[in-house]
Design a protein around this motif. Structure first.
Motif, PDB file in Angstrom:
ATOM      1  N   PRO A  56      -3.766  35.716 116.811  1.00 61.19           N
ATOM      2  CA  PRO A  56      -5.173  36.044 116.605  1.00 61.19           C
ATOM      3  C   PRO A  56      -6.075  35.353 117.626  1.00 61.19           C
ATOM      4  O   PRO A  56      -5.729  34.306 118.169  1.00 61.19           O
ATOM      5  N   GLY A  66     -10.415  39.149 117.293  1.00 65.36           N
ATOM      6  CA  GLY A  66      -9.476  40.051 117.938  1.00 65.36           C
ATOM      7  C   GLY A  66      -8.054  39.572 117.772  1.00 65.36           C
ATOM      8  O   GLY A  66      -7.779  38.617 117.041  1.00 65.36           O
ATOM      9  N   ILE A  67      -7.151  40.271 118.449  1.00 64.44           N
ATOM     10  CA  ILE A  67      -5.738  39.890 118.440  1.00 64.44           C
ATOM     11  C   ILE A  67      -5.179  40.196 119.826  1.00 64.44           C
ATOM     12  O   ILE A  67      -5.599  41.162 120.460  1.00 64.44           O
ATOM     13  N   VAL A 101      -9.083  44.806 114.295  1.00 63.14           N
ATOM     14  CA  VAL A 101      -7.887  44.172 113.753  1.00 63.14           C
ATOM     15  C   VAL A 101      -7.779  44.462 112.260  1.00 63.14           C
ATOM     16  O   VAL A 101      -8.725  44.241 111.504  1.00 63.14           O
ATOM     17  N   THR A 103      -6.443  43.471 108.686  1.00 65.88           N
ATOM     18  CA  THR A 103      -6.083  42.223 108.017  1.00 65.88           C
ATOM     19  C   THR A 103      -5.450  42.545 106.666  1.00 65.88           C
ATOM     20  O   THR A 103      -5.509  43.682 106.199  1.00 65.88           O
ATOM     21  N   GLN A 136      -1.567  33.920 108.547  1.00 67.63           N
ATOM     22  CA  GLN A 136      -1.033  35.120 109.176  1.00 67.63           C
ATOM     23  C   GLN A 136       0.298  35.426 108.510  1.00 67.63           C
ATOM     24  O   GLN A 136       1.046  34.518 108.182  1.00 67.63           O
TER      25      GLN A 136
END
Length: 157
Positions: A56, A66-67, A101, A103, A136
């Motif tokens: 991330p 963002g990623i 992104v 999630t 995550q």
């Protein structure tokens, strides 16, 4: 001759009162994250060193913005090759990252998360709480949960 029973020993039936298995039980909280102003070269080095495929991108308040993945870095390498230039130090995470992104909620059942992985074909999902990145979950984390639960009754609720 007596009767031979091939059923074997029977265990007493236990009432299943287990709780649903949540994403938050298996998510990684020690996250390697990146900043928008970092160079792509730094990201590549971190991915290799930590044996990860992405991570991330957060701002100074630890909010997800963002990623960045190996694939995003590969695009930068491919472009630098196209222009016959080394990877430009000015090429930053902010220019290469994906800003939209998906999630996952930490309270999601691990089996629903597995389904979301299958549907999305993504390798990881960040977990946000109160706007902050708290964890995550990766496909590998879901696999670890499945192995740990092997032999138990999987409660889906």
């Amino acid at each position: 001759m007596g009767i031979i029973n091939f059923q074997g020993k029977r265990s007493p039936v236990q009432k299943d009162n287990s709780e649903p298995i949540l994403v938050s039980d298996y998510m990684t909280t020690k996250i390697i994250s990146f900043k928008e102003e970092q160079s792509i070269e730094e990201v590549i080095e971190a991915l290799i060193k930590n044996r990860i495929s992405g991570g991330p991108v957060v701002n100074e308040k630890n909010e997800l913005i963002g990623i960045i993945s190996e694939g995003d870095c590969m695009k930068q390498i491919s472009e630098s090759r196209y222009y016959n230039m080394p990877i430009d130090k000015k090429r930053t995470v902010g220019k290469a990252m994906v800003r939209e992104v998906e999630t996952i909620d930490g309270n999601m059942n691990i089996f629903d998360a597995a389904n979301k992985f299958v549907e999305s074909k993504l390798r990881r999902f960040p977990i946000i709480k109160d706007g902050k990145l708290i964890g995550q979950i990766s496909q590998k984390d879901v696999l670890k949960a499945a192995i740990k639960l092997k032999g138990n009754t999987w409660k889906i609720e």
